[in-house]
Design an enzyme around this catalytic site. Sequence first.
Site, mmCIF file in Angstrom:
data_model
loop_
_atom_site.group_PDB
_atom_site.id
_atom_site.type_symbol
_atom_site.label_atom_id
_atom_site.label_comp_id
_atom_site.label_asym_id
_atom_site.label_seq_id
_atom_site.Cartn_x
_atom_site.Cartn_y
_atom_site.Cartn_z
ATOM 1 N N GLY A 40 -5.661 -23.839 11.387
ATOM 2 C CA GLY A 40 -5.943 -23.457 12.767
ATOM 3 C C GLY A 40 -4.719 -23.216 13.618
ATOM 4 C CB CYS A 253 -33.634 -5.124 3.136
ATOM 5 S SG CYS A 253 -32.907 -6.356 4.246
#
Lengths: 290, 291, 228
Positions: A40, A253
């Site tokens: 981070g 889909c």
Amino acid sequence: MRVHEWLSKTGSAGTTFGFLDDGAKKDVRRALLKAVAIPGYQVPYGSREMPLARGWGTGGIQITLSMLLPEDVVKVIDQGCDGSVNAVNIKKFYERVAGVAVTTDTLEASLVQTRHRIPEERMTDQQILVLQVPYPEALREVEPSEAQTRRMHAEADYARMWLHLYEDVVHFGEIRISYRYPCTVNGRHVMDPSPVPRWDVPKLHMADTLFLFGAGRERRIYAVPPHTRVEPLEFEDHCFRVEDFAGKSCARCGSTDTFLDEILGPGGSRSHCCSDTGYCDKRKARWNRS
Amino acid sequence: MEPLLRAHGLTRRFGPGCDACMDGTGARSETNRCPVCATVWACRDVSLELFREEALGIVGESGSGKSTLVRLLHFDWPATAGFLEVARTPALENVPDLFQEGCAWSRNLLAMDKFRQRAVRDAAMGIVYQHPQLGLRMGVSSGGNIAERLLSAGWRSIGAMRKRAGGLLERTEIPLERMDEPPRNFSGGMQQRVQIAKALSGDPPILLLDEVTTGLDLSVQARVLDMVRELRDELRLSMLVVSHDLGVINLLCQRTLVMRNGEVVESGLTDQILQDPQHSYTQLLVASQLQ
Amino acid sequence: MLVVQNLSKMFHLHMQGGLSVRALDGVSFHVRRGRFLGLSGPSGAGKSTVLKCIHRTYLASGGSLAFESAAYGTVDLATATEAQVIQLRRSEIGFVSQFLRVIPRVPTLDLVAEPLQIRQGIPLLEARERAERILDRLRIPRPLHSAYPATFSGGEQQRVNIARAVGWEPSLLLLDEPTASLDRESAGIVLDLLSELRDRGCTMVGVFHDPEMLSRIADETVRIGGES
């Protein structure tokens, strides 16, 4: 195939493999190692000239080029789509300078480079996800000064970011941040996960995959190693929540558990479609077969 | 009365310093700026003790170094030299590695890293500045200003923070309906009271007040001072009151330090300083009072 | 209770070109517990100065002030630390000055009740009740209890001053001209109040310019100025 073999085979001997020279690759790799060691934390690096304007993914490209080997299989997506102009051009570039194979299947790729989305299919510990980042600084929203934000990260002084969220809840009943949702990584640094939607943030937490973030214009690299805590900033009485697609499904889909893009049709009609086109194609193929 | 905070030799200097500095600046001179090397000695070799539950006054004129002193104690500015230690107190229990094993006094706070300084400051101190812009974020709601301190201390429940902020604002006589309004909409006296509420939000044992009523209208000043007095007694705070106004010091403090050009000139019980000043500068100050 | 030995006080006034004024020279006396010692003498002789040296408002230039305190045993007030003096003033030594110290925004009743709350920890309502009784006794009319004393007459302010100091029953009470602005009747009430306090064990040292007042209350007298 080894790099020098590839170079002689393709008659590129004398040029560098993967476009970047060795010095550039070392710079990026060192930055990557440091980034992985401090999850981070934004590591500065010397961002090189790319055959693409800054702000269009040069950071992600530099990370990918520093890691590519001829046997890699690369997938590139732009907001989830394999077929967008940028994604296609970047893939062609990689084919030319590194001879890699390309794919649209997430599970087939050894490396996935992405702009603003994380693939729906869970990636493995043999894969790497490289994210293109426009603005690496999570605190920029509350503090315009770079010197100050560096100090805030160094001292873990994140009160002002929390205050920003508090003010949102107090004035609007809701935290207004939708993409670039700030997260605490490994319990220490607050990170900007790049402009992925909230939907994708939980995928970063305790994952099997290595996530690498590259900001070419801002010259920063950061990382989330596998099995690292990534926790979106939230309050005890106001929890983090993802986008709500209740009652909606993909028109192609039929999926009800993926991140959906809203599509405006003729006459103002609205429909939805999976943002992750590769996954949508797979589902559609399975659906057709069954 | 036991001491809570002890400072020795606090010094803050702007500039390189030279051999002429000692004689050219300080309490016996007219200035705190060296005539030879232009170094400003904002604060030089100041030592003090702040006891538990007492109010210590710091009085002086412009350039005396009194505000610098407060900024040094609050870690706003780094000290050039000096030693600052705090006694064991429940508020500081969670600050790591502050006290050595078995020691009643902490390590030198001025020599610690910023991380721990901030932890000590957030746990033990509240500050109210002369100008509300220094202590408040004008664009953020007043409740939010208070919440910021709580968030810094690790509070993570919005409901709990609003409740605490509401209680503090009520105590400082700010109407609850204005909790979500930014302080820039408030009058000067109200802004000061928001600052006081913010300063008290973490339940600090020490409150630093830097010229809090200077520039306010008389009746507003009375209201703020009265509130500070009440809070002092109710919350049993240790207070450091900086002012150039002897009346304010007399009202709030049992002991006083007099500063001139960065140095402490005299210290003692407030009524003794005002009625039996020993140092020539103190005598000048007292004689210059209006009433 | 209090033994004053060889007390002297010099004022060095730097502004007047280093002028030195000798206010006291070699004053000695002692006060026994539960007694009222009056200080008499000509105006300007230093009677108030003696009181202020005991209270530490003035720094004694020489001599000693041995006080039998509950907190520290026998302590020399002239050399006691600031912390000790603050503690003694908080719980044992009281001072009635000539001038009422007005605190902004605090009404008369609370001015008197406050020391009871702070020094003796008495809860607000009870403190106010006691304050009310003392003020009644000193004939401060009820309507004035909730008023601010800044605009009271000299006599009224004086009586409020006394009420404030007397309410919390210090073990040593110093009084600087407590009846100066009062008429005979009010002065009489104050003296009765002080007598009761003394009979309850409070030791007092008081300055009176009126010798008759002094003789009514003082058990012993010491003359300051003119003789040591």
